[in-house]
Enzyme design. Structure first.
Site, mmCIF file in Angstrom:
data_model
loop_
_atom_site.group_PDB
_atom_site.id
_atom_site.type_symbol
_atom_site.label_atom_id
_atom_site.label_comp_id
_atom_site.label_asym_id
_atom_site.label_seq_id
_atom_site.Cartn_x
_atom_site.Cartn_y
_atom_site.Cartn_z
ATOM 1 N N GLY A 79 0.982 -1.337 -0.024
ATOM 2 C CA GLY A 79 -0.148 -0.101 0.020
ATOM 3 C C GLY A 79 0.910 1.417 0.094
ATOM 4 N N ALA A 80 2.081 1.220 0.428
ATOM 5 C CA ALA A 80 3.456 2.124 0.271
ATOM 6 C C ALA A 80 2.797 3.388 1.250
ATOM 7 C CB ALA A 80 3.424 2.491 -1.051
ATOM 8 N N ARG A 116 -1.737 -5.765 13.913
ATOM 9 C CA ARG A 116 -2.107 -7.022 12.692
ATOM 10 C C ARG A 116 -1.980 -8.337 13.278
ATOM 11 N NH1 ARG A 116 1.584 -4.332 8.045
ATOM 12 N NH2 ARG A 116 0.079 -2.650 7.717
ATOM 13 N N GLU A 132 13.550 -4.921 4.388
ATOM 14 C CA GLU A 132 13.125 -6.154 5.205
ATOM 15 C C GLU A 132 14.074 -7.001 5.520
ATOM 16 O OE1 GLU A 132 9.621 -7.625 3.350
ATOM 17 O OE2 GLU A 132 9.220 -9.136 4.821
ATOM 18 N N ALA A 146 7.263 0.122 7.062
ATOM 19 C CA ALA A 146 8.275 -0.523 6.114
ATOM 20 C C ALA A 146 8.944 0.619 5.030
ATOM 21 C CB ALA A 146 7.415 -1.510 5.381
HETATM 22 P P1 ADP Z 1 12.531 -3.808 0.731
HETATM 23 O O1 ADP Z 1 11.210 -3.461 0.739
HETATM 24 O O2 ADP Z 1 13.288 -4.116 1.847
HETATM 25 O O3 ADP Z 1 13.059 -3.023 -0.363
HETATM 26 P P2 ADP Z 1 11.532 -5.619 -1.273
HETATM 27 O O4 ADP Z 1 10.727 -7.077 -1.208
HETATM 28 O O5 ADP Z 1 10.708 -4.560 -1.943
HETATM 29 O O6 ADP Z 1 12.277 -5.368 0.064
HETATM 30 O O7 ADP Z 1 12.820 -5.758 -2.409
HETATM 31 C C1 ADP Z 1 13.594 -6.855 -2.405
HETATM 32 C C2 ADP Z 1 14.026 -7.353 -3.659
HETATM 33 O O8 ADP Z 1 15.183 -8.236 -3.716
HETATM 34 C C3 ADP Z 1 12.977 -8.186 -4.769
HETATM 35 O O9 ADP Z 1 12.690 -7.604 -5.571
HETATM 36 C C4 ADP Z 1 13.677 -9.533 -4.664
HETATM 37 O O10 ADP Z 1 13.115 -10.252 -5.649
HETATM 38 C C5 ADP Z 1 15.171 -9.199 -4.711
HETATM 39 N N1 ADP Z 1 16.081 -10.296 -4.483
HETATM 40 C C6 ADP Z 1 15.899 -11.250 -3.389
HETATM 41 N N2 ADP Z 1 17.126 -12.103 -3.245
HETATM 42 C C7 ADP Z 1 17.716 -11.536 -4.207
HETATM 43 C C8 ADP Z 1 19.180 -12.277 -4.641
HETATM 44 N N3 ADP Z 1 19.455 -13.223 -4.149
HETATM 45 N N4 ADP Z 1 19.711 -11.468 -5.662
HETATM 46 C C9 ADP Z 1 19.140 -10.350 -6.313
HETATM 47 N N5 ADP Z 1 17.954 -9.940 -6.064
HETATM 48 C C10 ADP Z 1 17.285 -10.612 -5.145
#
Ligand code: ADP
Length: 588
Positions: A177-178, A414, A553, A568
């Protein structure tokens, strides 16, 4: 059929009986339409001597981020191969099919027959990446934290690359939802809120996580939140609603900024645009596998794979780990918290599988708070994704069980709501609101796609009266009516004698009514690598690992047992920027 100028010219020539070979050689352009994920997708395809010369997208309703590769890579491959006999872009199959169907339609209209793909040409079209490359800063994971880090590092003068294992960028940040908590933000005074502070925000965050968060790190987040939000607004050009804020559970003030569209698309679109403007290479389908350390223990690079081939990215300044959580990895979730079992779906993006946490652990990082896994209470019982339409809850929608009774305070944490729902008949609940609430929340209008989809799926309906709600949900009508009467008798702040609704119940006496079925899903993994207030990764012995920063995260010390809604985005942007700046400085 709509033809552009060139085909009209050829057709006109035909009409005059001048169908010579040289006339057919003239390039012709035809429009074709296919159906993508969000509706019609129309392209104009130029053919020359039966070969595709160019494809232009005339109109599309596809998500520009999720469909980006379709309109670049797949489009280029169709041209190179002169064929639509190609694989779909994984993660964007509907958009891929829409493009392919549109090109086929155009070919049919132009009288061109496309054949099998020329495999050699397809291979040639794939970009050649060096097997070994050196940058100042290598950022792993293209979600909100990774983009924040990469953009900050690049703006500080560093040579940066951003690696993403999935075919598309955005991670959980895109589908979120950002909303972004910022104490003292520019909207609060318009709503009469003048007594919020970073200290209070930190206190709420610490308390919301049962005191398990690291107060030093939390304070950095809350004290840098306003600056981070201004960076998003003024530098990235993220649009926020000017007169509206979100009031998430567990917060003592209404403080969450809302991006246009109420999803992460607004952020990720702007992140990607800034990355493009600054010339940051974003390499998708590139999975980081192993961190590389030198003899002194400094992280100097990462080994990654794409289609089974290994690539090495050396980092002069260091690596920023921004790989998100592990909520979409059922085994890992169960391993760290056996209570979150098969009954839970997940809200998370498919890449949220957490292997990078083990990669960090192998490099010496301490993993902390891994058992604290947040479930989101109000999700689609079919797909598991968050029902953003039911955000009307924050403005007074009530939660009812199958018996037609309220069973929890709707603005509770939650975890509390999730477990309360699982304790009800069938392990689900109904969210009920009306136009009185809808005129504030406006979620039906904001999330028109959800409204249509949920209504079609039969988990949501719109009613003029409560009889219709009872018929649809199969709740006992008398009890539903009694519950609604009681809610109506307790409206306003401080009057909810049953569950102490902290913002105050709203009047539900008149329709239209909206009701949607909901279940809890795994949502956010609070645990992860330990960082300090500089976003440096810390070992079990409390030492920092030189050359390694982490943000978002993937880190595990901000939210304690439970992340409060809206924290977040604050977390990923504040610490993404800190990590990116530090890694860039280390390269100098
Ligand atoms: P945050 O909110 O912490 O930025 P997100 O879930 O939005 O986390 O983004 C994390 C991104 O990292 C995702 O797009 C995911 O696919 C990517 N990711 C996870 N593991 C790897 C990896 N080993 N190598 C490259 N990208 C990765």
């Amino acid at each position: 059929m709509q033809f552009k100028k060139s085909i009209i010219t050829a057709a006109a020539a035909l009409a005059f009986g001048a169908a010579s070979a040289s006339l057919f050689a003239a390039p012709v352009t035809a429009e074709g339409t296919g159906v993508g994920k969000h509706g019609d997708l129309t392209v104009a395809v130029t053919f020359d001597n039966g070969r595709i010369q160019d494809i232009k997208v005339v109109s599309s309703k596809e998500n520009p981020i999720l469909a980006k590769k379709v309109f670049t890579e797949l489009k280029d491959t169709i041209i190179a191969a002169n064929s639509t006999d190609l694989d779909m872009i994984s993660g964007a199959t509907f958009s891929s099919k829409g493009l392919i169907d549109a090109v086929n339609d155009a070919a049919k209209k132009a009288g061109v027959t496309l054949g099998k793909a020329d495999k050699k040409a397809v291979k040639k079209a794939a970009k050649a990446l060096p097997k070994n490359a050196t940058y100042d800063v290598v950022v792993i994971g293209a979600g909100g934290a990774g983009f924040s880090a990469a953009i900050t590092a690049k703006a500080a003068g560093a040579n940066v690359v951003l690696l993403e294992k999935m075919p598309t960028v955005g991670g959980n940040s895109l589908i979120s939802g950002a909303e972004m908590n910022v104490a003292g933000n520019w909207v609060q005074p318009k709503l009469g809120i003048t007594d919020d502070s970073a200290e209070l925000h930190a206190k709420d965050t610490f308390k919301g996580g049962d005191g398990k968060g690291d107060m030093k790190v939390i304070n950095v987040m809350t004290h840098n939140a306003l600056d981070a939000a201004k960076w998003c607004r003024d530098y990235l050009k993220v649009n926020f609603e000017a007169d509206n804020l979100f009031f998430f559970g567990g917060h003592s003030r209404k403080r969450a900024l809302i991006p246009f569209g109420h999803t992460g698309t607004e952020f990720i679109t702007k992140f990607q645009a800034k990355a493009d403007e600054l010339g940051i290479p974003v390499i998708t389908n590139m999975k980081a596998e192993e961190l590389i350390k030198d003899k002194d223990g400094r992280v100097t690079g990462v080994k990654a794979t794409m289609n089974g081939e290994e690539y090495t990215f050396n980092a002069k300044g260091g690596i920023v780990l921004a790989t998100g959580g592990f909520g979409a990895n059922k085994e890992m979730v169960k391993k760290y918290n056996p209570k979150i079992d098969e009954r839970f779906k997940t809200t998370d993006a498919p890449g949220t599988t957490g292997e990078a946490l083990y990669m960090a652990e192998r490099a010496g990082a301490e993993l902390v708070n891994m058992g604290y896994i947040q479930t989101y209470p109000i999700c689609d019982p079919i797909s598991g994704v968050i029902e953003l339409i039911a955000d009307a809850r924050f403005d007074g929608a009530v939660l009812l069980n199958q018996e037609g009774k309220r069973f929890v305070e709707e603005l509770q944490r939650r975890d509390v709501i999730s477990h309360a729902i699982l304790d009800q008949t069938g392990g689900y609940c109904w969210v009920l609101w009306n136009d009185n609430i809808g005129k504030i929340s406006n979620t039906v209008k904001e999330h028109a796609n959800e409204y249509e989809a949920f209504t079609k799926q039969g988990i949501m309906t719109t009613c003029d009266d409560l009889k219709c709600v009872a018929d649809f949900t199969k709740m006992p009508f008398d009890q539903l009516q009694a519950t609604v009467n009681r809610v109506n008798s307790m409206t306003g702040k401080g009057n909810d004698k049953d569950f102490n609704h902290r913002a105050g119940l709203m009047d539900l006496s008149q329709g239209k009514y909206y009701v949607v079925k909901a279940v809890p899903s795994t949502h956010h993994t609070m645990g992860g690598v330990r960082i300090n207030e500089k976003a440096e990764v810390v070992t079990k012995d409390g030492k920092t690992i030189p050359g390694l920063w982490a943000a978002g995260e993937v880190t595990g010390v901000t939210h304690g047992t439970n992340r409060l809604g809206g924290n977040a985005y604050t977390d990923i942007i504040v610490f993404g920027r800190i990590a990116g700046a530090a890694a860039a400085a280390a390269a100098k």
